[in-house]
Each structure stands twice: as C-alpha cells, then as structure tokens.
Design an enzyme around this catalytic site. Structure first.
Site, short mmCIF file in Angstrom:
data_model
loop_
_atom_site.label_atom_id
_atom_site.label_comp_id
_atom_site.label_asym_id
_atom_site.label_seq_id
_atom_site.Cartn_x
_atom_site.Cartn_y
_atom_site.Cartn_z
N CYS A 344 0.97 -1.29 -0.11
CA CYS A 344 0.21 0.23 0.07
C CYS A 344 0.68 1.33 -0.03
O CYS A 344 0.79 2.18 1.02
CB CYS A 344 -1.05 0.04 1.03
SG CYS A 344 -2.13 -1.34 1.13
N GLU A 345 1.64 1.19 -0.97
CA GLU A 345 2.24 2.51 -1.28
C GLU A 345 2.57 3.03 -2.59
O GLU A 345 2.62 1.96 -3.60
CB GLU A 345 3.79 2.36 -1.01
CG GLU A 345 3.79 2.35 0.73
CD GLU A 345 5.18 2.82 1.19
OE1 GLU A 345 5.87 3.89 0.61
OE2 GLU A 345 5.66 2.52 2.34
#
Ligand code: LLP
Length: 416
Positions: A344-345
């Site tokens: 999640c980046e």
C-alpha cells in the site's frame, strides 16, 4: 556465457529448468539463482587477475544466503563483510575467516572482539576513532589487529547518489592526507599491525575512469607511505563494477582487472577486490505471478505478487530492471503496463511502462535480481519473505524456505 536465457520455444530457463515449472513447484514470489552463472562470474575474476597474487573477497551484503556463501567458500573465495552478523554467516557457511576483510563505518566493540577472535585477514578502518578502538581492544587481548585504512580518494563514481561512496561528503573512509598521517600514527600503536590499503568508491560503475582515478590516487599514497617507512602487503580496490540491467555498457571483468593489474605490476602488492553485484546480480532472477490486470485512466497496471518488500531497488533507487514473460509462447494481447505490487504505497513498483504480453496467472521474470534483492527484502505489510532456490543443471535446491505467517511474529511477545 548466459545460464539464464530464453529458449527457442519461448520459455525462460535457468540452466536446464524452465522458470514456469519452478514457479509452479515452489510458488511465487521466488528468487532463483544459477549455480553455473555464479561459478562463471567467480572464474572471470580469478582468470582476469592473471599471475598477480590475489584474493577475491565476495561482498556478502549483495546476497548473503548460506548456500551462495558456501559455494563461494568451496571455490576458495574470501569475503568482504560489514557486520558481525555477516562474519557469523560466512563461518556458518564454511568460509575461512582468515580470508575475510571487514569494512564499515560503525564497527562496535562486540563486533571487533568477535572478528579479532576469529583471526580475520584485516579490518578496513574507516576513521581515526575506529583505529583507536581496535588498538585498545587488541591491547586488552594481548594481540595485534591487522588493519588497512579505507581511503576516500574523492572521485566521483557517477552512480546514483545513494550508492556513491568515494566523495568527500560521503561518510566512508578517510581523506588521502588524513590517511597518510593515520598510517604513521598506526605504526606507533602496539595493538596494530598494518597490512594494506583499501578503497571502495561506489557501486554500479559503468566506466573505468573513476576506478583508474581512484587507483592512481591510492598508489600515489602508497608511494608516499613507502618513503615514510610504512610498508604494505596488499591493496584492496573494493567492489563496484557495474552490470547490465538495461543498455549499460560496463567494462568487462577482464578489462577492469587488466588496468588494475597493469598499474600494480612490479609493486609486490597482493590484490584484493570486493565484488558483490557483478558476482550475483545476473546470476539471479525474481519470479512473480500476475494477480490482476487493471486499466487506469492514464495507464494500465499489471499487479503482481512480488512487491517492494521483495525487491526494493526500483522504489529506492529508481533502478530499471528488465521484466519479461516467463513464457513468450502464450497468446496474449500486447500492452504497456506499470508493473506494481500489493504493497500500500504508490512507490511500490517493479517497473514502469513495460510492454508485456501477459494475463492474470502468468509468470513474469525480473532479471538482475541476484544482487541486493533478497538481501534487502523485508516483511513490510506483513508479507512473508520469498523462497530462494539454486539451480544446478537439471536439479533445483531450496536454499531458503518461504516464510510462514507465524514467522512474521516469531520474535514478538504479547504482554499478559
Ligand atoms: N565493498 C564495500 C565496502 C561496499 O560498501 C560495497 C557495496 C561493495 C564492496 C560491493 O559493491 P558492488 O560490487 O556490489 O557494487 N543496494 C545498492 C548497492 C549498495 C552497495 C553498497 N556497498 C543497490 O541495490 O544498488
């Protein structure tokens, strides 16, 4: 000689085994190394050193898997280490501590004591304060610690700023003039035995000039030292030789060492080198599976099961690494994708704007992944780290199990 190659039938193979079969057998993400390729790279270094007395000290940080260290050790290699942990690995793998050089700016008391007790070949000293510490520890133990001073020659290696180490504003080594004084001081220390001189100017160098500049400066210092009565046994030229990820044209190992050995001719100095990347990068791949294809408004995403926790080089250094289909024979639409992972980046990508023929469930191969791949992996997003395997002809060996979810919290404690 390439042992990782696409065969006529369109399948990528590592030695005699197809990547897609390995991926099916071991799961993905999966690191795969070729034993023959590793042996070949080491052979190139030994051959290129010619008649010059030399020791290849493989830079453990590039890939520290025990099986890789074991292979190198069995072929007589020495090791460049940067921590007590790496020394412990080398010994566990069967490496000879007497062929170990120890670099790094922050060697702790414990690490120095440990390395001394194992009789390593040499500490590459990175500061006056470290020299004092090593001297004191050696005196306390009634021994002499073998040292080189890591000289920072102030040359621009022209690499990514994070991996350039030979400039004045880098934390590594000591400047040439300080080194001269420090050697003379070292001569007066009873706990110190001067063995050699060392430098390492950066990584992924694709031209010879910075190496040559650095060597000239070091040899100039060697001459000044000789005049001042400081006699050296070896010169350690560090690592840093670049590899081909895309369209780079790095010097070959033989061109590189030809220049070095010519400059060393007649000096009676033993040659030490510390290659990491050029030994392992192109002896390894990272295999990943496409989970989903997703159409964005401005680009397409190929979402794969490997992420920046498995391979951080693209995210951290904007490194470009080649990605191809493990099976080119599959009938798929050609499209351009950003190859991204599950983390999640937004910075979690393996490659951008890659033209691929891929569908969900297909395997992709990332090349050049043998160096600074698994070694820099983490459990970020609570992702168990990948398995690693070594291919030897038509046999595959598992050299690191895929981590389980229980491994994720193995060292953690709930409070009652
Ligand atoms: N010797 C010393 C003292 C080093 O610091 C290094 C690498 C080497 C040898 C080996 O250099 P090589 O032959 O691998 O270029 N993680 C970065 C590379 C960091 C290199 C650090 N030092 C990357 O993935 O590009």
């Amino acid at each position: 000689m390439n042992f990782i190659d696409t065969k006529d039938n369109g399948l990528v193979a590592v030695e005699d085994l197809y990547v897609k079969d390995l991926a099916q057998k071991y799961g993905t993400p999966l690191y795969v190394y070729s034993k023959a390729q590793l042996v070949e790279h080491l052979r190139a270094y030994n051959e290129a050193s010619g008649n010059v007395e030399h020791l290849v000290c493989y830079a453990v940080k590039a890939n520290s898997n025990l099986a890789i260290l074991q292979l190198m050790a069995s072929l007589g290699t020495g090791f460049d280490i940067v921590s007590g942990g790496e020394l412990a690995r080398v010994i566990e793998a069967g490496g000879d501590p007497r062929k170990v050089v120890y670099s790094g700016v922050a060697k702790s008391v414990n690490e120095i004591e440990y390395a001394l007790s194992q009789n390593i070949l040499c500490f590459n000293v990175e500061s006056p304060a470290e020299l004092e510490r090593i001297n004191q520890i050696a005196l306390d133990k009634g021994v002499k610690a073998p040292i080189s001073i890591r000289v920072n020659p102030d040359v621009d290696a022209g690499t990514h700023p994070y991996i350039s180490t030979g400039l004045k504003n880098n934390k590594f080594g000591v400047p040439v003039n300080t080194a001269f004084e420090l050697y003379k001081h070292a001569l007066t220390l009873d706990g110190i035995q001067i063995k050699g001189i060392d430098c390492h100017i950066g990584s992924q160098l694709t031209t010879l000039n910075p190496f040559v500049d650095a060597l000239d400066r070091i040899l100039n210092l060697v001459d000044r030292l000789a005049d001042a009565g400081v006699k050296l046994e070896h010169i350690d030229i560090g690592g840093g030789l670049g590899v081909v990820y895309n369209d780079e044209t790095p010097p070959s190992v033989s061109d590189y060492l030809k220049v070095v050995t010519q400059k060393l001719a007649g000096r009676g100095l033993k040659l030490i080198c510390e290659p990491g990347r050029s030994m392992v990068a192109n002896a390894g791949i990272l295999v990943t599976r496409c989970e989903y294809l997703k159409q964005g408004e401005v680009c397409n995403f190929c979402i794969v099961d490997a992420a920046m926790n498995d391979m951080i080089r693209p995210s951290l250094y904007s490194a470009w690494m080649r990605i191809e289909e493990a099976d080119h024979s599959l009938d798929r639409e050609v499209a351009k994708y950003n190859v991204v992972g599950p983390i999640c980046e937004t910075g979690d990508f393996l490659g951008k704007d890659r033209v691929l023929k891929v569908a969900s469930g297909d395997f992709l191969v990332m090349h050049g992944a043998g160096a600074y791949g698994f070694a820099m992996s983490s459990n970020y997003n609570s992702r168990p780290r990948s398995a690693e395997i070594m291919v030897d002809g038509s046999v595959s060996h598992i050299i690191r199990d895929r981590e389980s979810v229980e491994d994720l919290w193995r060292h953690e404690h709930k409070i009652n």
